[in-house]
Design a protein around this motif. Structure first.
Motif, PDB file in Angstrom:
ATOM      1  N   LYS A 131       0.766  -1.206  -0.023  1.00 18.59           N
ATOM      2  CA  LYS A 131      -0.001  -0.193   0.161  1.00 18.59           C
ATOM      3  C   LYS A 131       0.855   1.284   0.011  1.00 18.59           C
ATOM      4  N   GLN A 132       0.486   2.236  -0.854  1.00 14.23           N
ATOM      5  CA  GLN A 132       1.099   3.457  -0.704  1.00 14.23           C
ATOM      6  C   GLN A 132       0.297   4.537  -1.497  1.00 14.23           C
ATOM      7  N   TRP A 133       0.648   5.818  -1.105  1.00 18.49           N
ATOM      8  CA  TRP A 133       0.201   6.964  -1.518  1.00 18.49           C
ATOM      9  C   TRP A 133       0.762   7.541  -2.731  1.00 18.49           C
ATOM     10  N   HIS A 134       0.117   8.305  -3.633  1.00 20.95           N
ATOM     11  CA  HIS A 134       0.761   8.630  -4.761  1.00 20.95           C
ATOM     12  C   HIS A 134      -0.048  10.214  -5.020  1.00 20.95           C
ATOM     13  N   GLY A 135       0.772  10.972  -5.537  1.00 19.71           N
ATOM     14  CA  GLY A 135       0.409  12.440  -5.882  1.00 19.71           C
ATOM     15  C   GLY A 135      -0.230  12.370  -7.374  1.00 19.71           C
ATOM     16  N   LEU A 136      -1.335  12.951  -7.613  1.00 21.22           N
ATOM     17  CA  LEU A 136      -1.975  13.162  -8.871  1.00 21.22           C
ATOM     18  C   LEU A 136      -1.354  14.190  -9.733  1.00 21.22           C
ATOM     19  N   GLY A 137      -1.128  13.890 -11.008  1.00 24.08           N
ATOM     20  CA  GLY A 137      -0.504  14.894 -11.814  1.00 24.08           C
ATOM     21  C   GLY A 137      -1.598  15.224 -12.795  1.00 24.08           C
ATOM     22  N   ALA A 138      -1.336  16.286 -13.456  1.00 23.74           N
ATOM     23  CA  ALA A 138      -2.427  16.857 -14.577  1.00 23.74           C
ATOM     24  C   ALA A 138      -2.356  15.749 -15.676  1.00 23.74           C
ATOM     25  N   ALA A 139      -3.690  15.436 -16.085  1.00 23.29           N
ATOM     26  CA  ALA A 139      -3.863  14.454 -17.360  1.00 23.29           C
ATOM     27  C   ALA A 139      -3.541  15.213 -18.502  1.00 23.29           C
TER      28      ALA A 139
END
Length: 424
Positions: A409-417
């Motif tokens: 399990k891990q968190w990830h930052g979202l980038g712009a599509a």
């Protein structure tokens, strides 16, 4: 000549039969006398009674018409003897001292109150405080609880039992747990305070939430654990999220559950928000499992319908795309498991693309279906090998391959599509 021989044989047979009958009668007479003598000795024998042992005798005579059969009282019925108190009054005092015998009296009784053939439920009661539950191995902070949904009353009953493996800095402080259903329009929550301090504080509190049968699967139970210092400041240790889906509730009914506390990620909040994902790859089954847990900090209204599109890509070709059910809010909880078939030889050429999408607002009925708006992309993250990813996304993929027996399990930052709007 034959007649005398026949007569002699007949006479001998009659004599032998007569002697046999006499012997059998003598043996039976002797046996009956032995049995009567043994019974007489057994009845007349007086039992050996230890000193200072109270004896209760039957009010009716024995069926043999001889001495009455003594009965011994258990030690729990002993009471201080008073010479001035009559025997009947002493029995009444003992009866008043043990009122539970009224409810436990059996069908067989000696005298007027001594119970026979009944069980003592108080001897089989469980301890008041829970202990010795099957706690999972490990040193992570956990919360122990039980959940049951009563459909007829439309009530969710949550029993908060105890916490385990608290950090050293929290063991000397008071422990508090706040319970709330998400999403919730109001900010009211229930809270329970631990009855003791230490590594494993216990709560033993039960809470009831009124939840409709039609909407129960839309809620998630959140239990946040706080450590309260001497200045009454609340420090968040972590929280447990339990989705109220019918499958989860059926599986949890009648069971004691242990759940690891989730702590807020040290990853700073991205401009487009963050998403939490668990990955697992089974080489024997050739199966890639993706569990989309939740997201936070999304740039969307609090009542927006949000879903996650998960695509498996090999080289430049998207081979499979799946979606999670919709969830509302800028901090939605999904807890959705998706599986993909992936060969071991394709691990270095494959990647996962997770795109968070907001459903477009519904158009009026007079608008043609061809003009229906596409979902809005709120953010995108790609997790995969060195060919596609770097940093946390690459580390997550490599850790998934090395730990095939567990969900990573891990968190990830979202980038712009790349495209703001994507076709459905």
């Amino acid at each position: 000549m034959a007649d005398p021989m026949v007569a002699l044989a007949t006479g001998l047979s009659a004599v032998l039969l007569f002697l046999l009958l006499i012997g059998l009668a003598a043996y039976l007479l002797w046996k009956m006398r032995q049995v009567q003598r043994w019974d007489r000795q057994l009845i007349s024998t007086n039992p050996v009674i230890p000193p200072c042992t109270p004896v209760l005798q039957t009010s009716q005579g024995s069926s043999y018409g001889l001495a009455e059969v003594p009965f011994f009282l258990p030690p729990s019925f002993k009471s201080s003897s008073h010479s001035a108190v009559p025997e009947g009054r002493e029995e009444e005092e003992q009866w008043e001292q043990h009122p539970h015998l009224h409810a436990q009296r059996g069908s067989l009784t000696i005298g007027s109150w001594f119970p026979l053939g009944s069980l003592r439920p108080d001897l089989y009661q469980l301890p008041e405080e829970p202990s010795e539950w099957a706690q999972p191995s490990g040193s992570t902070v956990r919360l122990c609880f039980a959940v049951q949904y009563q459909q007829e009353q439309e009530q969710l009953v949550v029993s908060l039992l105890q916490a385990a493996n608290l950090p050293a800095q929290c063991q000397s402080n008071a422990t508090l747990v706040k319970l709330q259903l998400l999403p919730s329009e109001d900010r009211h929550h229930r809270q329970a305070k631990a009855r003791c301090k230490g590594c494993q504080p216990q709560f033993n509190d039960t809470f009831v939430f009124q939840v409709s049968n039609n909407n129960v699967d839309q809620f998630t139970l959140r239990m946040s654990l706080y450590s309260v210092d001497r200045l009454k400041k609340h420090h968040l240790v972590g929280h447990v999220l339990f989705p109220l889906r019918h499958s989860e509730l059926l599986e949890a009914a009648g069971k004691v559950l242990w759940r690891d506390l989730e702590t807020e990620s040290d990853l700073p909040l991205s401009k487009h928000g963050n998403i939490q994902v668990s990955l697992n790859y089974s080489q024997s089954l050739q199966r890639l499992t993706v569990v989309v847990l939740r997201a936070r900090g999304l740039q969307c209204p609090s009542n927006a319908d949000v879903s996650v599109q998960v695509s498996l890509q090999i080289h430049t070709q998207v081979v499979k795309t799946k979606w999670t059910p919709g969830a509302r809010g800028s901090n939605p909880t999904f807890n959705e498991k998706l599986t993909f078939r992936l060969l071991p030889l394709q691990l270095d050429a494959a990647c996962l693309s997770l795109e968070v999408q907001q459903a477009a607002s519904e158009e009026p009925a007079e608008v043609p279906s061809s003009r229906t708006k596409a979902p809005i992309s709120l953010g995108l993250v790609v997790i995969g090998p060195f060919m596609y990813a770097r940093g946390r996304e690459l580390e997550h993929w490599n850790e998934m391959i090395s730990k095939s027996q567990e969900l990573v399990k891990q968190w990830h930052g979202l980038g712009a599509a790349n495209n703001t709007h994507r076709p459905t």
